[in-house]
Design a protein around this motif. Structure first.
Motif, short mmCIF file in Angstrom:
data_model
loop_
_atom_site.label_atom_id
_atom_site.label_comp_id
_atom_site.label_asym_id
_atom_site.label_seq_id
_atom_site.Cartn_x
_atom_site.Cartn_y
_atom_site.Cartn_z
N PHE A 79 43.80 3.23 -15.49
CA PHE A 79 44.66 3.69 -16.64
C PHE A 79 45.58 2.76 -17.20
N PHE A 80 46.39 2.27 -16.15
CA PHE A 80 47.70 1.25 -16.67
C PHE A 80 46.84 -0.09 -17.15
N VAL A 81 45.72 -0.56 -16.69
CA VAL A 81 45.34 -1.63 -17.36
C VAL A 81 44.94 -1.30 -19.18
N LEU A 123 46.43 0.76 -20.73
CA LEU A 123 47.60 0.84 -21.54
C LEU A 123 47.92 -0.30 -22.01
N THR A 124 47.97 -1.71 -21.44
CA THR A 124 48.13 -2.84 -21.88
C THR A 124 47.45 -3.25 -23.09
N TRP A 125 46.06 -2.52 -23.33
CA TRP A 125 45.36 -2.92 -24.55
C TRP A 125 45.99 -2.20 -25.64
N HIS A 126 46.57 -0.95 -25.64
CA HIS A 126 47.11 -0.45 -26.63
C HIS A 126 48.63 -0.64 -26.71
N LEU A 127 49.04 -1.16 -25.78
CA LEU A 127 50.75 -1.66 -26.10
C LEU A 127 50.54 -2.94 -25.48
N PRO A 128 50.58 -3.83 -26.24
CA PRO A 128 50.68 -5.30 -25.75
C PRO A 128 51.91 -5.70 -25.17
N GLN A 129 53.16 -4.95 -25.51
CA GLN A 129 54.19 -5.47 -24.97
C GLN A 129 54.20 -5.21 -23.43
N LEU A 130 53.38 -4.36 -22.89
CA LEU A 130 53.44 -4.03 -21.53
C LEU A 130 52.35 -5.15 -20.91
N HIS A 159 52.90 -8.22 -20.13
CA HIS A 159 53.62 -9.18 -18.98
C HIS A 159 53.79 -8.73 -17.94
N PHE A 160 53.39 -7.28 -17.61
CA PHE A 160 53.63 -6.80 -16.14
C PHE A 160 52.44 -7.13 -15.54
N MET A 161 51.45 -7.69 -16.18
CA MET A 161 49.94 -7.94 -15.55
C MET A 161 50.01 -9.32 -14.91
N PRO A 162 49.84 -9.40 -13.67
CA PRO A 162 49.68 -10.73 -13.04
C PRO A 162 48.44 -11.62 -13.93
N LYS A 163 48.74 -12.74 -14.00
CA LYS A 163 47.64 -13.68 -14.79
C LYS A 163 46.63 -13.82 -13.87
N ARG A 164 46.72 -13.93 -12.31
CA ARG A 164 45.60 -14.20 -11.69
C ARG A 164 44.67 -12.81 -11.89
N ILE A 165 44.95 -11.90 -11.69
CA ILE A 165 44.35 -10.66 -12.18
C ILE A 165 43.50 -10.62 -13.30
#
Length: 419
Positions: free
Chosen positions: A273-275, A277-284, A286-292
């Motif tokens: 769900f939190f992943v 969320l980053t699709w609909h709210l791009p401003q989030l 940067h909380f996603m680690p680049k390696r993941i």
């Protein structure tokens, strides 16, 4: 020869031979198990009907109801539900025929069903083309033909029709039935393998799935590209559904009821769900680690990404845990529309594809805000419910008439015999 140890072990001497016979029969029995005959699993009808509604809504332009579909809150969507339930119900219906009537009879019945689905697909293709062509010509808007993917048909109708009959050419939103047809074609082999070694059959399905990813196997489409739903990958979900129907779910009952399983599923669903969320709210983002991100993306639908499959498994495990088959709500009149649509899935799916383009056309021509979009979506759902009700009423009336005719014939025979 009986042993003195027999009575001590609790087996009477006279029953030793019967016990040996029973044990031999058990050892030679098939390794599959069926639910009670005649017992309808309303949960399957409920979620298949829900999948049909969600597929219809997802095929419409984005509106308020779109935010109620599961694809906005995780990796999987309604397609996974539909294919899994299709494999489950197909195995339950035809697996019993395979066990009782044999391979040839079961195969004949399966091929008859495949033919019905194929005819439905061709009929839907014809009506869908007529609908799009009429709208594009009547309103002088060729964009409809381009958006729905039928420009090649208008340029080369003779070649395109042949490719459509071969399931290689499909307009937009018509990819599920060809996948279902191919999977059903291989159902006799799947059931034959599962008749004696269900776990081995599931293992072979997993192997095919892994090889598909490793060697990039796929089926080509016309005029270019490949199938939107790769059968080599999506067969895993279909076979898993069949495996669950033939005793796999029962063997997993202890795992499914474990609190550890429950919390693993909840954790995974929350993370998904939190992943999303980053699709609909791009401003989030940067909380996603680049390696993941590098490891996870792209989460492809074509080849049934592992993350999508795992997301569906988590949803299914929690559903089985918290929604028992004897839940009284399944008899509620509020859920009756969903169950009715699920019980007539082929007809309602075809209607949903037709209504999706009709809704797309209405919204494109008249515009309107969120309320108009919601009304169009609700109107389509009501039409689907109405059609399912009519089909159910007709089948019930036909069955009742056939039963009455049979009873009358029996009474006439009895009267003739007594005379």
């Amino acid at each position: 020869m009986s042993s003195i140890a027999d009575p001590v072990a609790g087996t009477p001497r006279g029953d030793a031979k019967a016990s040996d016979t029973k044990a031999a029969a058990a050892s030679s029995a098939p390794a599959i198990a069926f639910p009670v005959a005649g017992e309808r699993e309303l949960r399957l009808d409920l979620f298949r009907g829900m999948a049909l509604w969600l597929i219809f809504i997802d095929h419409l332009p984005t509106n308020i109801l779109t935010w109620f579909t599961i694809r906005n809150y995780g990796f999987s969507d309604a397609t996974e539900i539909f294919i899994f339930i299709s494999g489950y119900t197909a195995a339950f219906v035809y697996g019993r025929a395979m066990l009782e009537a044999g391979f040839v009879v079961a195969t004949a019945r399966i091929m008859r069903r495949v033919w019905q689905i194929y005819v439905a697909h061709v009929f839907l293709f014809t009506i869908f083309l007529a609908e799009i062509s009429y709208v594009a010509t009547r309103f002088e808007n060729p964009l409809y033909s381009e958006e729905m993917g039928i420009m090649d048909f208008l340029k080369q109708p003779d070649v395109t029709i042949v490719q459509a009959l071969l399931l290689r050419f499909r307009p937009v939103n018509m990819d599920v039935l060809p996948l279902y047809i191919v999977l059903m074609l291989f159902l006799p082999i799947i059931l034959w393998l599962m008749k004696w070694r269900p776990d081995v059959s599931l293992g072979l399905s997993v192997l095919l799935y892994a090889l598909t990813w490793h060697f990039d196997w796929y089926l080509t489409a016309y005029p270019s590209g490949f199938w939107i739903f790769n059968p080599f990958a999506w067969q895993l979900l279909f076979v898993f559904g069949a495996w669950c129907a033939l005793g796999g779910a029962q063997r997993m009952s202890r795992i499914l009821s474990s609190p550890v399983t429950m919390w693993i599923c909840i954790t995974y669903l929350v993370a998904a769900f939190f992943v999303t969320l980053t699709w609909h709210l791009p401003q989030l983002g940067h909380f996603m680690p680049k390696r993941i991100e590098q490891w996870m993306y792209p989460i492809t639908k074509t080849d049934l990404d592992v993350l999508r499959f795992a997301h569906f498994l988590a949803l299914a495990a929690l559903t089985v845990r918290f929604l028992p088959k004897d839940w009284s709500g399944l008899k509620s009149r509020w859920l009756r529309p969903l169950i009715l649509c699920g019980q007539h899935s082929l007809e309602i799916f075809c209607l949903g594809v037709f209504l999706a383009f009709a809704g797309h056309f209405v919204l494109a021509e008249i515009g309107g805000g969120a309320l108009t979009h919601a009304l169009v979506s609700l109107a389509g759902i009501l039409i689907m419910w109405g059609m399912a009700s009519v089909i159910s009423w007709y089948k019930h009336s036909a069955d009742k008439g056939a039963s009455k005719t049979k009873s009358t014939a029996i009474n006439a025979d009895m009267a003739g015999g007594s005379a």
